[in-house]
Design a protein around this motif. Structure first.
Motif, mmCIF file in Angstrom:
data_model
loop_
_atom_site.group_PDB
_atom_site.id
_atom_site.type_symbol
_atom_site.label_atom_id
_atom_site.label_comp_id
_atom_site.label_asym_id
_atom_site.label_seq_id
_atom_site.Cartn_x
_atom_site.Cartn_y
_atom_site.Cartn_z
ATOM 1 N N ARG A 232 -6.824 -11.867 -7.826
ATOM 2 C CA ARG A 232 -6.705 -11.859 -6.366
ATOM 3 C C ARG A 232 -5.468 -12.607 -5.912
ATOM 4 O O ARG A 232 -4.726 -12.151 -5.015
ATOM 5 C CB ARG A 232 -7.962 -12.459 -5.724
ATOM 6 N N ARG B 76 0.861 -1.186 0.000
ATOM 7 C CA ARG B 76 0.000 0.000 0.000
ATOM 8 C C ARG B 76 0.901 1.242 0.000
ATOM 9 O O ARG B 76 1.039 1.942 1.002
ATOM 10 C CB ARG B 76 -0.928 -0.018 1.202
ATOM 11 N N TYR C 18 -2.324 -10.477 -6.904
ATOM 12 C CA TYR C 18 -2.145 -9.304 -6.029
ATOM 13 C C TYR C 18 -1.629 -9.729 -4.652
ATOM 14 O O TYR C 18 -0.788 -9.049 -4.047
ATOM 15 C CB TYR C 18 -3.458 -8.551 -5.875
ATOM 16 N N ARG C 19 -2.147 -10.830 -4.141
ATOM 17 C CA ARG C 19 -1.702 -11.288 -2.823
ATOM 18 C C ARG C 19 -0.220 -11.614 -2.833
ATOM 19 O O ARG C 19 0.532 -11.228 -1.918
ATOM 20 C CB ARG C 19 -2.507 -12.518 -2.393
ATOM 21 N N THR D 297 -2.545 -4.016 -4.132
ATOM 22 C CA THR D 297 -4.000 -3.873 -3.949
ATOM 23 C C THR D 297 -4.708 -3.489 -5.246
ATOM 24 O O THR D 297 -5.939 -3.531 -5.316
ATOM 25 C CB THR D 297 -4.290 -2.801 -2.893
ATOM 26 N N ASP D 298 -3.936 -3.087 -6.276
ATOM 27 C CA ASP D 298 -4.541 -2.701 -7.547
ATOM 28 C C ASP D 298 -3.549 -2.957 -8.677
ATOM 29 O O ASP D 298 -2.419 -3.407 -8.457
ATOM 30 C CB ASP D 298 -4.980 -1.234 -7.532
#
Length: 820
Positions: A787, A656, A790-791, A796-797
């Motif tokens: 998903r 983030r 991203y993990r 997060t995007d």
């Protein structure tokens, strides 16, 4: 060792050896030394004659002579010549005959009186006859040793302290006399009068020892035996009265002796008591200090209480006042509380606070615990001392004393300006002991301000006592986590401190400065590495850990587990420093476990505990335990630069980046002087975030700023944001190093073939539908794969996923990626 009886005069042989004999090799070695003169000095009961008789009977290549001085006084040299079969002659010719013997001759003179003439003659003989040695046992050596020094005679002195049995020796003698026994049933101090140890062993063997209470009736019984033996040698009642009056004080000089005896003939009384072996003298500076044999002192004091009970209170008061004037606070308190003079005891406690609350704390507690609590509790300084002492011996049992102190402090009125400093300092100490760190810090800070506002004459009157009070205040502030105020209080106390107080104040200031990132300041306060190594205790260990973490001290610290000490888990600064040390040395797993276990022992709702929890979160981030880190951060205070830094690190680790940059801005706005370590680390985090957002120039500027702050203040740990080795200026803007504080930020699970395909198409397609069409799958399948991707990338995007993939080397620079 075989025995050979020394030559002696008829009727005066050496004393027979007792059946139970402790061989003291440490003293026999000193007697075997080649010095022409050996003086064995000590009061009655020290075992001088037994020691010399044992040594004289040993089988050795020497001729041993034994003289009992009382029977040879005035005719020593004629008897000396008779024993060696020398011709009677004047002393010079006698010395020549002695030198011609051709073998070593040792003369032992037992129970020698103060005879300077004899010593001068010995000087003349030993200068001519190098094969002659003289060993003299005496109760009063000062005059003889002074004369021997003026005569340039090489000498060895075995004093009263050396003659005392060590605990192991005393226990050996008791075992020889009484056989095996339970050591816990027999009290033996570190040093024991040999005669006392023999009496204890005899009583134990006879079965009348019982449950021997050394501090009670058992000690008094031994004292009675010794007093009966010595009283018969005292020639007149005036000298006996003098001995009883002097027993009130532990040690006396000429001034106190004159006060207690109400006479100006103190020296003659002391000389006579020393000649009788009731006490001994030492020299301190230009003063002669006389000490009664400890057990005899108790016996003569008991005699004083029986014969002259009306004099005891007055003598104790005189002694207490003299001790107060001569910097002997513990003895002043003992005498004052014994006669109910608690105001006088409080004055002594204030004047000698540093010693009473430091090395003499246990002895002070033993004195005060004998007094009813309601009497002690009326005087805050005594109540606090009693509480500290009880807590030192029995942790957790001191709360009542501290509550009494706080109650008394509410009633205290300030009659002098310095009273406010004392009142606030005592309140801070009591609050700290009760676990009320915030209240303690407020009182300590107020005391430091009150001390600074004192007029110059009041500060000079308090002198080193004011420094001792500032030391207590700075410790209270540091204990509460108020590091900046602790530095201020300690530095203000340095202006009035000297010696050990100055060293301790410098240590507190250095520790608080080092915790706040002012490592260069800490090194200026304690620049000598040997001094830092010599210092002991949790504070010193805290400083060493921080300096090691910042590469400002040898890397071998700590020598042991810093959190293994009994009191370590309750010291937030030591726990915090051990965490920083673990980060600096790359032992984050060990640090995470140690700090996590220690958090529970810290006082709740304290600034120190909050800082330790943030350090624990940082260690969890460094070891990739993000879930536990999030749990701790959710219950930690959100305000403050350090909290903002740790939260930004967690956001950066999770990918983030924009959130991390927003959170770290709080730490960047804080003044650098408050905590350079946090400011330097915040700049490094901002540099990493800016690089991820595609702003290399701004990232470079922040990295250089981080390096400048770190270099100015002697820091290396901020470089851990980039990597575990080297300083920030040596780092290249790029990915956050997996070996540093953001361990796990670069670590990524391997991508599957389908996830790698999704990543490659993600560069060209910015919608899920377009991505599904390009891959030939449904939109729901694309959502599931995104998903998972991203993990693994900590994103997060789409934008953060592409930037993180570039940082991790999975992709080249994405030309289609949006730029900031």
């Amino acid at each position: 060792m075989s025995e050979r009886r020394p030559l002696h005069l008829p009727g005066s042989p050496p004393p027979p050896m007792p059946a139970a004999l402790v061989t003291r090799a440490r003293l026999l070695a000193k007697l075997d030394a080649e010095a022409p003169l050996v003086i064995v000095e000590g009061p009655s009961g020290c075992g001088k004659s037994t020691l010399l008789a044992h040594w004289a009977s040993s089988d050795a290549d020497r001729t041993m002579l034994w003289f009992d001085y009382p029977t040879t006084a005035g005719s020593f040299w004629s008897q000396f010549a008779d024993l060696l079969s020398l011709s009677p002659a004047p002393l010079p010719q006698l010395a020549e005959q002695l030198a011609a013997i051709g073998r070593k001759v040792v003369a032992v003179i037992d129970e020698c009186d103060d005879d300077p003439a004899l010593l001068a003659q010995i000087r003349a003989v030993t200068r001519t006859a190098g094969n002659a040695r003289f060993v003299i046992a005496t109760r009063h050596a000062p005059a003889m040793t002074d004369l021997s020094e003026s005569c340039d005679i090489d000498q060895t002195v075995i004093g009263a302290r050396e003659l005392m049995f060590r605990r192991s020796e005393a226990r050996e003698l008791v075992t020889l006399l009484a056989g095996p026994h339970d050591p816990d049933e027999v009290y033996l101090a570190d040093t024991v009068l040999p005669l006392a140890a023999r009496l204890i062993g005899i009583a134990l063997a006879r079965g009348n020892y019982g449950a021997f209470d050394w501090n009670g009736r058992g000690r008094a019984h031994v004292a009675e035996v010794l007093v009966r033996r010595t009283m018969s040698r005292i020639p007149d009642s005036d000298l006996l009265t003098a001995a009883m009056r002097l027993s009130v004080a532990e040690r006396v000089d000429q001034e106190l002796c004159e006060r207690l005896l109400a006479t100006d003939r103190a020296c003659s009384a002391l000389d006579e008591l020393e000649r009788l072996g009731i006490g001994f003298s030492t020299v301190e500076g230009d003063r002669r200090i006389f000490t009664l044999v400890p057990l005899l002192r108790q016996g003569y004091f008991d005699e004083l209480c029986r014969r002259h009970p009306g004099e005891v209170a007055g003598l104790r008061r005189v002694t207490a006042l003299w001790c107060l004037e001569n910097d002997r606070p513990l003895e002043a308190i003992r005498n004052a509380v014994a006669i109910g003079e608690f105001y006088l005891a409080a004055r002594a406690a204030q004047s000698g606070w540093l010693r009473l609350a430091g090395p003499d704390l246990r002895a002070t507690g033993e004195c005060l615990r004998a007094i009813p609590r309601e009497l002690i509790g009326r005087h805050p300084v005594l109540a606090v001392l009693a509480g500290l002492a009880v807590d030192d011996v029995r942790p957790g049992r001191a709360l009542a004393y501290f509550e009494d102190a706080l109650t008394a402090l509410r009633r205290v009125g300030s009659t002098m300006e310095s009273d406010a400093v004392w009142t606030l300092t005592l309140r801070a100490i009591a609050r700290r002991a009760l676990g009320e760190s915030a209240h303690s810090a407020r009182a300590a800070h107020a005391a430091a301000r009150a001390a600074e506002q004192l007029p110059k004459p009041a500060q000079e009157e308090l002198g080193t006592t004011l420094a001792a009070l500032m030391l207590e205040c700075s410790r209270c502030l540091l204990s509460a986590g108020a590091t900046r105020y602790a530095v201020h209080a300690a530095e203000s106390g340095l202006g009035w401190a000297d010696g050990a107080v100055r060293e301790q104040l410098a240590l507190v200031a250095a520790v608080a400065s080092a915790i706040d990132g002012q490592v260069a300041t800490a090194l200026r306060l304690l620049p000598d590495p040997d001094q830092r190594e010599r210092l002991a205790g949790p504070l010193a260990e805290t400083l060493r850990l921080i300096l090691c973490a910042e590469n400002a001290a040898p890397s071998q610290y700590p020598h042991h587990d810093p959190l293994a000490a009994e009191d370590a888990p309750g010291d937030w600064a030591l726990v915090w420093a051990s965490g920083l040390h673990a980060l600096g040395t790359g032992e984050c797993e060990r640090g995470c476990v140690g700090v996590g276990d220690a958090v529970a022992a810290l006082p709740a709702a304290s600034a120190g505990r909050a800082r330790v929890m943030l350090m624990h979160s940082l260690l969890l981030i460094a070891t990739g335990q993000s879930g536990r880190a999030d749990l701790i951060l959710s219950s930690s205070p959100r305000r403050g630069a350090e909290a903002a830094l740790v939260r930004s690190l967690r956001s950066a680790q999770a990918g983030r980046t924009e959130d991390a940059l927003r959170e770290v801005s709080t730490a960047l706005r804080a003044p650098v002087e408050d905590d350079p370590r946090v400011s330097a680390a915040a700049c490094a985090v901002a540099s990493a975030c800016l690089h991820r957002l595609g702003r290399p120039a701004a990232s470079e500027r922040m990295l250089h700023r981080s390096a400048a702050i770190a270099m100015q203040h002697g820091l290396t740990t901020p470089a851990l944001v980039w990597g575990r080795t080297g300083r920030p200026e040596a780092q290249r803007p790029g990915a956050l190093a997996a070996s540093g504080w953001l361990a796990g930020a670069d670590a990524c699970e391997p991508l599957t073939a389908r996830e790698r395909a999704v990543l490659e198409h993600l560069i060209e397609h910015d919608s899920r539908q377009a991505l599904a069409d390009a891959l030939g799958v449904s939109i729901n399948t694309v959502k599931t794969q995104l998903r998972s991707l991203y993990r693994k990338l900590g994103a997060t995007d789409r934008r953060s996923a592409l930037l993180n993939a570039v940082d991790l080397g999975m992709l080249g620079q994405p030309t289609g990626a949006p730029r900031a």
